[in-house]
Design an enzyme around this catalytic site. Sequence first.
Site, short mmCIF file in Angstrom:
data_model
loop_
_atom_site.label_atom_id
_atom_site.label_comp_id
_atom_site.label_asym_id
_atom_site.label_seq_id
_atom_site.Cartn_x
_atom_site.Cartn_y
_atom_site.Cartn_z
CB SER A 247 6.36 11.09 7.71
OG SER A 247 7.65 10.76 8.09
CB ALA B 182 21.40 7.75 3.70
CB SER C 116 11.54 12.66 -6.10
OG SER C 116 10.65 12.52 -5.01
CG ASP D 41 10.14 10.80 11.12
OD1 ASP D 41 9.92 10.09 12.11
OD2 ASP D 41 9.75 10.48 9.98
CG ASP E 22 8.72 6.46 10.20
OD1 ASP E 22 9.23 7.60 10.27
OD2 ASP E 22 8.01 6.08 9.26
P1 NG1 Z 1 12.10 10.03 -2.93
O1 NG1 Z 1 11.34 11.34 -2.91
O2 NG1 Z 1 11.54 8.99 -3.83
O3 NG1 Z 1 13.57 10.28 -3.14
C1 NG1 Z 1 12.14 10.07 -0.25
C2 NG1 Z 1 13.44 9.64 0.39
C3 NG1 Z 1 13.40 8.14 0.63
C4 NG1 Z 1 12.16 7.69 1.37
C5 NG1 Z 1 10.90 8.33 0.78
C6 NG1 Z 1 9.65 8.07 1.59
C7 NG1 Z 1 15.72 10.44 -0.05
C8 NG1 Z 1 16.78 10.70 -1.05
N1 NG1 Z 1 14.57 9.93 -0.50
O4 NG1 Z 1 11.98 9.39 -1.47
O5 NG1 Z 1 14.57 7.75 1.27
O6 NG1 Z 1 12.27 7.92 2.74
O7 NG1 Z 1 11.06 9.74 0.61
O8 NG1 Z 1 9.47 8.96 2.64
O9 NG1 Z 1 15.91 10.71 1.14
ZN ZN Z 2 8.37 9.15 9.28
#
Ligand code: NG1
Ligand code: ZN
Length: 526
Positions: A53, A367, A496, A272, A276
């Site tokens: 991605s 978002a 995260s 991106d 997607d």
């Molecule tokens: P995490 O790292 O769990 O916050 C991030 C993005 C998600 C989602 C995932 C998968 C933010 C705050 N978090 O997740 O929205 O897209 O990566 O790619 O943007």
């Molecule tokens: Zn992607």
Amino acid sequence: MHPKTEKADIQYGTAGFRTKANKLGYVMYRMGLLAVLRARYKNATIGVMITASHNPEADNGVKLVDPHGEMLEQSWEAWATKFANVGDDQLESIIAEIIKEYNIPMTERVHICIGKDTRPSSPSLSKSVMDGVLALAGKPIDFGIVSTPQLHYFVACKNTKHAYGIPTEEGYYHKLVGAFLKLNADQRLNSSAGNSNYRNRLLYDGANGVGAKKIKQFQERLGETLKIELYNDEGIGTGKLNYLCGADFVKSNQKFPNGVPLQHNVRCCSVDGDADRIVYYFIDEDDKFHLLDGDRIATLIAAYLKELLEETGIDLNLGLIQTAYANGASTEYITQKLKVPVACVSTGVKHLHHKALEYEIGVYFEANGHGTVVFQKTAKDKLKRATGDSSLTDAQRNAAERLLNLIDVINETVGDAISDMLLVETILRAKGWDVQDWEAAYTDLPNRLMKVTIANRNVITTTNAETICVTPPGLQDEINALISKFKKGRSFVRPSGTEDIVRVYAEAATREEADTLAVEVSRKVY
Ligand code: NG1
Ligand code: ZN
């Protein structure tokens, strides 16, 4: 052929497996094996997408795609993790274990759709997946370089006996472009009509990835209806993929990407690395940057669907799904102004998708610009019936027809940057809006997203769609006390799922207050 090269365990997370590309050969082989087992268990075609991605070019990753084109079911994520981490000598026994656990018939000949993004490491990793598929006598179907949502679409088409569409690239372009041209054929809605602010010119940042390659197919077919100017289409292996450009860069840095010409008040979008996700933005005459992210796209779509539904007179339950990262102003706008119910779920597209399926029409967006709309069969059937119902007025029938065409522009399987773009463009044109009119719908609350590194991020556990901390004890009370000091204050922390960090989100009435709240909450986490 594909010995395990890494000692450290890796985990199938919200984005599948993702790490440095040179660590993934054996993981790919094993995902080829697992895909065949899953396909036999489901008696359906399964997909394997090789991509990382928005990550840097040296990374790669892999995700499995389930029969309806949705992400791999959660209970099998644990199997994926096991498969990736067992020693070479245990591989056979884990295969035997899963066959026994699910009583998997091993005679069916199954198809596995394989796609890859433009990373230099992707061809050899794709070969490893194919070796895994062949080792268990599955039949690999190589789609070559495609976007993640294209691969999801192919899988859905194959498993619906083409009811969802033709499972080829040509079939995909034909379906989306055909519906888009029908929706936008009405010349009275064109910018040339004079009473519309809509301009059919869009600057498109391809992130030097697959989104740049595939948009060319649309440029040719859309002609004058939508004039897409492509930027950031560097060759494969130049190191430029996602570098200082693309949807993630624009959203995270709230900045104009490199490689796109700065033109005041001109509508721009960025996708991106695997196309997607999408965000829109523009630069005003004072050089101020304006971002229209996933929340904006979701509200635009939900409002328009609601309008059309009202025109049809058909009562369908429409809902919008967000995560806690959605701007509070967007949630207020949707619930108070649009009167569309909003549900909040945990981060990760699979949670949003799953919740959206509970509505007859479910709109969901993160978002960061990943999202789509899903329609229940009952909704489609009601609309189809309405188009031929002579007791309805012409206006009602036309609105139903328009909704059906909108469904064909939408990739219901997963967030799809180009499909979302066609949908946004259709709505803006129909409303006679340019990006400034769209932005005027509501004003975002200032917000700040911070990363905090701590020894073990898993000491933080949460509930209520990740908005409340359960552990460590007392942390939530401290956060609540801070929030109460700020007007329109809202803040939450969560570990995260994709990085070894804790994320802190804060929003408040002013920029300074949002920043202060984020910093103060971060101090409590640290
Ligand atoms: P995490 O790292 O769990 O916050 C991030 C993005 C998600 C989602 C995932 C998968 C933010 C705050 N978090 O997740 O929205 O897209 O990566 O790619 O943007
Ligand atoms: Zn992607």
